[in-house]
Design a protein around this motif. Structure first.
Motif, PDB file in Angstrom:
ATOM      1  N   GLY A  67      -1.415   2.785  -2.189  1.00  0.00           N
ATOM      2  CA  GLY A  67      -1.451   1.590  -3.025  1.00  0.00           C
ATOM      3  C   GLY A  67      -0.115   1.025  -3.426  1.00  0.00           C
ATOM      4  N   PHE A  68       0.985   1.576  -2.918  1.00  0.00           N
ATOM      5  CA  PHE A  68       2.295   0.998  -3.228  1.00  0.00           C
ATOM      6  C   PHE A  68       2.494  -0.252  -2.379  1.00  0.00           C
ATOM      7  N   ALA A  69       2.834  -1.345  -3.052  1.00  0.00           N
ATOM      8  CA  ALA A  69       2.951  -2.638  -2.385  1.00  0.00           C
ATOM      9  C   ALA A  69       4.195  -2.681  -1.501  1.00  0.00           C
ATOM     10  N   ASP A  70       4.135  -3.546  -0.483  1.00  0.00           N
ATOM     11  CA  ASP A  70       5.263  -3.667   0.443  1.00  0.00           C
ATOM     12  C   ASP A  70       6.546  -4.020  -0.288  1.00  0.00           C
ATOM     13  N   GLU A  71       6.438  -4.887  -1.299  1.00  0.00           N
ATOM     14  CA  GLU A  71       7.654  -5.308  -2.007  1.00  0.00           C
ATOM     15  C   GLU A  71       8.269  -4.194  -2.853  1.00  0.00           C
ATOM     16  N   GLU A  83      26.129   7.287  14.034  1.00  0.00           N
ATOM     17  CA  GLU A  83      24.727   7.575  14.322  1.00  0.00           C
ATOM     18  C   GLU A  83      23.843   6.841  13.324  1.00  0.00           C
ATOM     19  N   PRO A  84      22.794   6.166  13.801  1.00  0.00           N
ATOM     20  CA  PRO A  84      21.927   5.445  12.854  1.00  0.00           C
ATOM     21  C   PRO A  84      21.127   6.394  11.986  1.00  0.00           C
ATOM     22  N   THR A  85      20.937   6.000  10.749  1.00  0.00           N
ATOM     23  CA  THR A  85      20.051   6.744   9.849  1.00  0.00           C
ATOM     24  C   THR A  85      19.421   5.743   8.903  1.00  0.00           C
ATOM     25  N   GLN A  86      18.491   6.195   8.114  1.00  0.00           N
ATOM     26  CA  GLN A  86      17.803   5.316   7.176  1.00  0.00           C
ATOM     27  C   GLN A  86      17.725   5.959   5.803  1.00  0.00           C
ATOM     28  N   GLY A  87      17.488   5.107   4.818  1.00  0.00           N
ATOM     29  CA  GLY A  87      17.189   5.554   3.475  1.00  0.00           C
ATOM     30  C   GLY A  87      15.877   4.922   3.038  1.00  0.00           C
ATOM     31  N   LEU A  88      15.242   5.517   2.044  1.00  0.00           N
ATOM     32  CA  LEU A  88      13.963   5.015   1.545  1.00  0.00           C
ATOM     33  C   LEU A  88      14.014   4.948   0.025  1.00  0.00           C
ATOM     34  N   ILE A  89      13.677   3.774  -0.520  1.00  0.00           N
ATOM     35  CA  ILE A  89      13.616   3.587  -1.971  1.00  0.00           C
ATOM     36  C   ILE A  89      12.236   3.034  -2.314  1.00  0.00           C
ATOM     37  N   VAL A  90      11.558   3.680  -3.245  1.00  0.00           N
ATOM     38  CA  VAL A  90      10.199   3.292  -3.625  1.00  0.00           C
ATOM     39  C   VAL A  90      10.141   3.091  -5.128  1.00  0.00           C
ATOM     40  N   ARG A  91       9.642   1.935  -5.530  1.00  0.00           N
ATOM     41  CA  ARG A  91       9.524   1.605  -6.955  1.00  0.00           C
ATOM     42  C   ARG A  91       8.096   1.836  -7.433  1.00  0.00           C
ATOM     43  N   TYR A  92       7.980   2.594  -8.503  1.00  0.00           N
ATOM     44  CA  TYR A  92       6.703   2.746  -9.196  1.00  0.00           C
ATOM     45  C   TYR A  92       6.814   1.872 -10.441  1.00  0.00           C
ATOM     46  N   ARG A  93       6.132   0.752 -10.429  1.00  0.00           N
ATOM     47  CA  ARG A  93       6.301  -0.239 -11.494  1.00  0.00           C
ATOM     48  C   ARG A  93       5.708   0.246 -12.810  1.00  0.00           C
ATOM     49  N   GLY A  94       6.501   0.160 -13.852  1.00  0.00           N
ATOM     50  CA  GLY A  94       6.026   0.457 -15.188  1.00  0.00           C
ATOM     51  C   GLY A  94       5.648  -0.819 -15.917  1.00  0.00           C
ATOM     52  N   GLY A 150       4.198  13.352  -3.002  1.00  0.00           N
ATOM     53  CA  GLY A 150       2.842  13.691  -3.399  1.00  0.00           C
ATOM     54  C   GLY A 150       2.561  13.352  -4.851  1.00  0.00           C
ATOM     55  N   THR A 151       3.555  13.526  -5.704  1.00  0.00           N
ATOM     56  CA  THR A 151       3.384  13.200  -7.121  1.00  0.00           C
ATOM     57  C   THR A 151       3.190  11.706  -7.328  1.00  0.00           C
ATOM     58  N   PHE A 152       3.999  10.894  -6.644  1.00  0.00           N
ATOM     59  CA  PHE A 152       3.820   9.440  -6.746  1.00  0.00           C
ATOM     60  C   PHE A 152       2.414   9.036  -6.286  1.00  0.00           C
ATOM     61  N   ILE A 153       1.956   9.613  -5.188  1.00  0.00           N
ATOM     62  CA  ILE A 153       0.620   9.287  -4.681  1.00  0.00           C
ATOM     63  C   ILE A 153      -0.450   9.742  -5.671  1.00  0.00           C
ATOM     64  N   ARG A 154      -0.284  10.928  -6.207  1.00  0.00           N
ATOM     65  CA  ARG A 154      -1.260  11.453  -7.175  1.00  0.00           C
ATOM     66  C   ARG A 154      -1.361  10.553  -8.396  1.00  0.00           C
ATOM     67  N   LEU A 155      -0.209  10.188  -8.964  1.00  0.00           N
ATOM     68  CA  LEU A 155      -0.211   9.372 -10.177  1.00  0.00           C
ATOM     69  C   LEU A 155      -0.773   7.982  -9.904  1.00  0.00           C
ATOM     70  N   LYS A 156      -0.449   7.438  -8.736  1.00  0.00           N
ATOM     71  CA  LYS A 156      -0.978   6.113  -8.392  1.00  0.00           C
ATOM     72  C   LYS A 156      -2.496   6.163  -8.260  1.00  0.00           C
ATOM     73  N   ARG A 157      -3.018   7.188  -7.640  1.00  0.00           N
ATOM     74  CA  ARG A 157      -4.467   7.302  -7.459  1.00  0.00           C
ATOM     75  C   ARG A 157      -5.189   7.607  -8.763  1.00  0.00           C
ATOM     76  N   GLU A 158      -4.486   8.222  -9.700  1.00  0.00           N
ATOM     77  CA  GLU A 158      -5.057   8.435 -11.028  1.00  0.00           C
ATOM     78  C   GLU A 158      -5.141   7.139 -11.828  1.00  0.00           C
ATOM     79  N   GLY A 159      -4.432   6.108 -11.362  1.00  0.00           N
ATOM     80  CA  GLY A 159      -4.389   4.856 -12.095  1.00  0.00           C
ATOM     81  C   GLY A 159      -3.385   4.850 -13.223  1.00  0.00           C
ATOM     82  N   TRP A 160      -2.481   5.811 -13.200  1.00  0.00           N
ATOM     83  CA  TRP A 160      -1.489   5.926 -14.277  1.00  0.00           C
ATOM     84  C   TRP A 160      -0.431   4.851 -14.145  1.00  0.00           C
TER      85      TRP A 160
END
Length: 471
Positions: A67-71, A83-94, A150-160
Motif C-alpha cells: 500500500g505504499f504509494a509510488d510517490e 560501478e552502478p548501484t542504487q539506493g532506496l528511500i521510502v516515506r511512511y506518511r504521518g 517487514g515492519t513497515f509492511i506490518r504497520l501499513k497493513r494494520e492501518g497504523w
C-alpha cells in the motif's frame, strides 16, 4: 533428512533441529519477514555482481503491494567508483499531529562478497541448520533490511498512522565506496531534516554463552575508516641474479613492524563507562579486565587481556591491519613493486594524518610510499536521547520479560551512520539482532544468525516506532 529447494528458497538441513525442537508455528508477520530475508539473501549484492537493482525492484514490489504509494518510494541511481548501484528511500506518511520532525531509519543492501567454493553451504541460499540461519548478509545487514521492511509492511497493513513521517533509507554500497550513503545523507538533510536517525546496522543484544541477554548495546560513535596502500618499488631484474634489496622482502619487513605495533590506549568517558557496565555482566578474566580498565585505564594487565580479544581490542584505540597484497609481475623476474593494503580504524579525534605519520615512524623506511585509498569521514559522538532509550527499554522488556541494561558504545567498524553524524544528526544504532560473541561471522566464512534471536527481534522496530511516533 536434507531438502534442497530452488535458488532463493530456504534449505533445511541436519537432524538436531528436527529431533530437539518442536516445529515453529510462524505468525503472519514472522513468515513475511522470513520470506523477505530468504529472498534478499539470494541476491548477490556484492561489488562486481550488480544485483542491487534486482534487490531494490524486489523490495519496491513488496512495499507497493502493501500500500505504499509510488510517490512515497524513491529509487536513486549512483555511480560507485565506476560501478552502478542504487539506493532506496521510502516515506511512511504521518499525520503531523505530534509536530515533531521525521525519523530516518538506516540499513544497507550490499554485502561483502562470499566465494561459494570456500563456504560449507551456498552463501546465497538461506540455510537453517542446528538453530542458525546461514548465508551472506544474515547479520550484516540483510537482517536489518528485512526487519525494517517487514515492519513497515506490518504497520501499513494494520492501518497504523504515525504522528510524524518515518523514512526508510537503504544504501547500496556501504561495504565499499559509500557513494550512495553520502548522497542519501545529503538528500535526507536537505529534504527531510529528521529529528534523529536510527540505524539497524549495529548495536543489538549481547548474549552470554547460554543465549541469555547481558546488555543492549547502542552504537553512539564509530571509528574513522581509512585505507592506505603501502608500496615499495625496485629496479627489479632477472630472478637468476638476486639483488640484496627486494621489494617484497622490504615491504614484508615494514608490515611485520606494523603487526607488532600497538597504538596508544584511549580511555574516553564513553569507553570507560562501557567497560564498567559490561564488566558487571561478563564473568571470568575478561570481566575482571573490563572492570579493572574502567577503574584504572593504565592497568597493563587489563589492557593486555582486552587487546588480546578481537571483540575488545578495537575499543581501546586505533588499529591498523594488512588486508591485501599484490607484488611482482613474472615468476622469473625480481619484483619491481610490492603493494599492501592496510586498513585502519582510527579512534575519534586522532585523525588520518597523525595515524599515517605514526605508521611511517614505526616502519622507519622512507622507501615505503603511502597512498590514501579511501575518502575519509570523521564523525562525532551522538547522544542517546531519553525518548529513544525509553522506546528501546520497552522493546527489551517485551522481548525478555525483564529490564536489560542499555549501554552506549563506540563501534570499531564503520557504518552509514557516520555520514549523518557529520551532518549534525544524532545517530544511534539499535539493531533488533541478538548474538553471542562466538557467533559473529560478519564479513567472514559461514556468516550466521541465531534462529530464536531472529524471530524474537521481529517486534523490536514496531514497538520502538510506535513509542516514538504513536499516540
Amino acid at each position: 533428512m536434507k531438502a534442497i529447494l530452488l535458488a532463493g528458497a530456504v534449505v533445511f538441513s541436519g537432524q538436531a533441529a528436527a529431533q530437539d525442537r518442536a516445529p515453529r508455528v510462524l505468525t503472519e508477520h514472522e513468515q513475511r519477514v522470513h520470506d523477505i530475508y530468504r529472498d534478499i539473501i539470494a541476491f548477490r549484492t556484492a561489488r562486481g555482481h550488480q544485483q542491487i537493482d534486482d534487490m531494490v525492484a524486489y523490495l519496491v514490489a513488496r512495499l507497493s503491494e502493501a500500500g505504499f504509494a509510488d510517490e512515497d518510494i524513491m529509487v536513486t541511481d549512483y555511480d560507485s567508483d565506476g560501478e552502478p548501484t542504487q539506493g532506496l528511500i521510502v516515506r511512511y506518511r504521518g499525520n503531523g499531529s505530534s509536530g515533531e520532525k521525521p525519523i530516518a531509519l538506516l540499513a544497507h543492501m550490499d554485502v561483502v562478497d562470499a566465494l561459494p567454493e570456500d563456504w560449507e553451504r551456498d552463501p546465497f541460499t538461506l540455510t537453517e541448520e542446528d538453530g542458525y540461519f546461514f548465508g551472506r548478509g544474515t547479520m550484516d545487514n540483510k537482517y536489518g533490511v528485512a526487519n525494517l521492511t517487514g515492519t513497515f509492511i506490518r504497520l501499513k497493513r494494520e492501518g497504523w498512522t504515525p504522528t510524524r513521517d518515518l523514512y526508510l533509507v537503504f544504501s547500496g554500497d556501504e561495504e565499499t565506496g559509500m557513494i550512495s550513503t553520502r548522497a542519501q545523507a545529503k538528500w535526507v538533510a536537505e529534504n527531510v531534516d529528521p529529528a534523529f536517525v536510527l540505524n539497524s546496522d549495529a548495536g543489538g543484544t549481547a548474549l552470554d554463552a547460554d543465549f541469555n541477554p547481558l546488555v543492549m548495546q547502542v552504537q553512539a560513535a564509530e571509528k574513522t575508516f581509512a585505507t592506505f596502500e603501502l608500496t615499495v618499488t625496485n629496479p627489479g631484474g632477472h630472478s637468476s641474479r638476486p639483488r640484496s634489496d627486494n621489494a617484497i622482502y622490504e615491504l614484508s619487513e615494514a608490515l611485520l613492524k606494523i603487526a607488532n605495533h600497538r597504538f596508544a590506549v584511549q580511555a574516553t568517558p564513553l569507553t570507560r563507562s562501557y567497560f564498567a557496565a559490561l564488566g558487571q555482566t561478563v564473568s571470568g578474566e575478561m570481566g575482571d579486565a573490563m572492570r579493572a580498565f574502567a577503574a584504572n585505564p593504565e592497568d597493563a594487565a587489563a589492557i593486555a587481556v582486552l587487546q588480546a580479544n578481537p571483540e575488545t581490542v578495537g575499543t581501546l584505540g586505533t588499529t591498523c591491519i594488512a588486508t591485501m597484497l599484490r607484488a611482482g609481475h613474472a615468476e622469473n623476474a625480481l619484483p619491481q613493486s610490492a603493494t599492501a593494503t592496510v586498513n585502519c580504524r582510527i579512534f575519534p579525534g586522532i585523525g588520518v594524518e597523525k595515524t599515517q605519520a605514526e605508521l611511517a615512524q614505526v616502519m622507519g623506511n622512507d622507501n615505503v610510499t603511502f597512498k590514501l585509498a579511501t575518502d575519509v569521514t570523521e564523525s562525532p559522538v551522538s547522544a542517546l536521547r531519553d525518548d529513544v532509550r525509553a522506546a528501546v527499554a520497552k522493546s527489551l522488556a517485551a522481548r525478555y520479560g525483564r529490564a536489560v541494561p542499555i549501554l552506549p558504545y563506540m563501534e570499531s567498524g564503520g557504518t552509514d551512520g557516520m555520514h549523518y553524524r557529520t551532518l549534525g544528526y544524532d545517530t544511534v544504532a539499535i539493531s533488533g539482532g541478538a548474538s553471542r560473541p562466538q557467533d559473529m561471522y560478519a564479513h567472514g566464512l559461514n556468516e550466521r544468525a541465531n534462529v530464536d534471536g531472529f524471530y524474537a527481534g521481529l517486534d523490536h522496530w514496531s514497538i520502538v516506532l510506535k513509542e516514538l511516533a504513536g499516540n
